[in-house]
Scaffold this motif. Structure first.
Motif, PDB file in Angstrom:
ATOM      1  N   ARG A 126      41.029  65.172  28.157  1.00  0.00           N
ATOM      2  CA  ARG A 126      41.298  65.256  29.536  1.00  0.00           C
ATOM      3  C   ARG A 126      40.048  64.956  30.542  1.00  0.00           C
ATOM      4  N   GLN A 175      41.529  71.454  30.111  1.00  0.00           N
ATOM      5  CA  GLN A 175      41.453  70.745  28.761  1.00  0.00           C
ATOM      6  C   GLN A 175      42.583  71.405  27.997  1.00  0.00           C
ATOM      7  N   ALA A 227      50.084  72.032  30.327  1.00  0.00           N
ATOM      8  CA  ALA A 227      50.257  70.676  30.154  1.00  0.00           C
ATOM      9  C   ALA A 227      51.710  70.340  30.485  1.00  0.00           C
TER      10      ALA A 227
END
Length: 291
Positions: free
Chosen positions: A222, A227, A281
């Motif tokens: 990313r 991350q 995420a």
């Protein structure tokens, strides 16, 4: 990291270096550095590798204001033979690798504005100097960075820069290390970020996976957020040993045409420290879908 326009901008030397022009920094810019430094220096000691804190001390980076690269380089040169050189921003891959191979660390000479205090996509002087330079005072890590630069020059000739860039990303920028049974931070992208310094160790969302060179070279990353996976090394000595002892050319050839792994992938062969929930995420995806 780097970009791929080979022409230096106006005012830059052929190797893309420019004067830092330390005297031109405003009181507000020095104050921004001090604000960022104080915040990270308070929260990092129990989270970051002790070698990082030792580097801050050896290089006397706790002095107020943006460091003067000339004075900083003098102390760093005595420690490990490295120096810090100013550049206007991201530099081409080959220029970047050549500087590293010759023990020169390139650092942007600009600093973020107050409204960018928590996030800046292009690395500034705080990320480059606070995040990267303290570990360059550690002899083993300093040797790893030079070896990476030398490997980058070879990768450039083999068309394998993208593969090798992933090693930099998951070690130098966003690496974790296992010390004394605990996970610690050492990647510059983490230690220069207040939010990710907490997220990378404490949040249940990301995967934390044992270091594997081939695995890393097949793994996407990313650039726009925290991350989704971190890779954990056992020691700086082992990282340097694997980098020096590996013949990368056959590895690049073996990976040619192989599929990449997504940022959240876990494999049966992984040494897993944390099987992440990926909740962070997923929440970001849901938020973007509602907009």
């Amino acid at each position: 990291m780097a970009l791929n326009d080979p022409s230096p901008p106006a005012g830059a030397a052929p190797d893309w270096t420019i004067p830092q022009d330390w005297a031109a920094y405003t009181p507000a810019e020095h104050a921004t550095w001090d604000r960022l430094f104080e915040r990270q220096a308070k929260m990092l000691p129990d989270r970051v590798v002790p070698e990082f804190m030792a580097g801050l001390d050896v290089l006397r980076m706790d002095k107020p204001g943006i460091p003067d690269f000339e004075a900083l380089s003098e102390r760093l040169m005595k420690a490990t033979g490295w120096q810090v050189v100013a550049v206007p921003g991201l530099v081409p891959d080959r220029v970047f690798f050549d500087h590293l191979a010759n023990r020169r660390f390139v650092a942007g000479n600009f600093i973020r504005t107050p409204d960018q205090i928590d996030y800046l996509q292009e690395p500034d002087v705080f990320h480059d100097v606070f995040g990267h330079v303290p570990l360059l005072a550690h002899p083993v890590f300093a040797d790893y960075m030079q070896a990476y630069g030398q490997g980058g020059l070879r990768a450039d000739g083999l068309g394998a820069i993208e593969r090798l860039s992933r090693l930099y990303w998951y070690t130098v920028e966003f690496g974790l290390i296992r010390q004394g049974g605990d996970l610690k931070l050492y990647g510059a992208g983490i230690v220069s970020s207040h939010g990710e310094s907490i997220y990378a160790l404490d949040d249940p969302s990301p995967n934390r996976i044992g270091f594997d060179l081939r695995r890393i070279m097949q793994t996407e990353y990313r650039i726009d957020d925290y991350q989704q996976s971190y890779f954990v090394i056992d020691s700086f000595e082992d990282l340097l040993r694997q980098t020096i002892e590996t013949d990368f050319a056959p590895l690049y050839a073996a990976l040619d045409g192989q599929p990449d792994f997504a940022v959240d992938t876990l494999l049966p062969t992984d040494r897993i420290y944390t099987h992440g929930t990926q909740a962070y995420a997923r929440d970001k995806i849901r938020q973007s879908e509602r907009m």
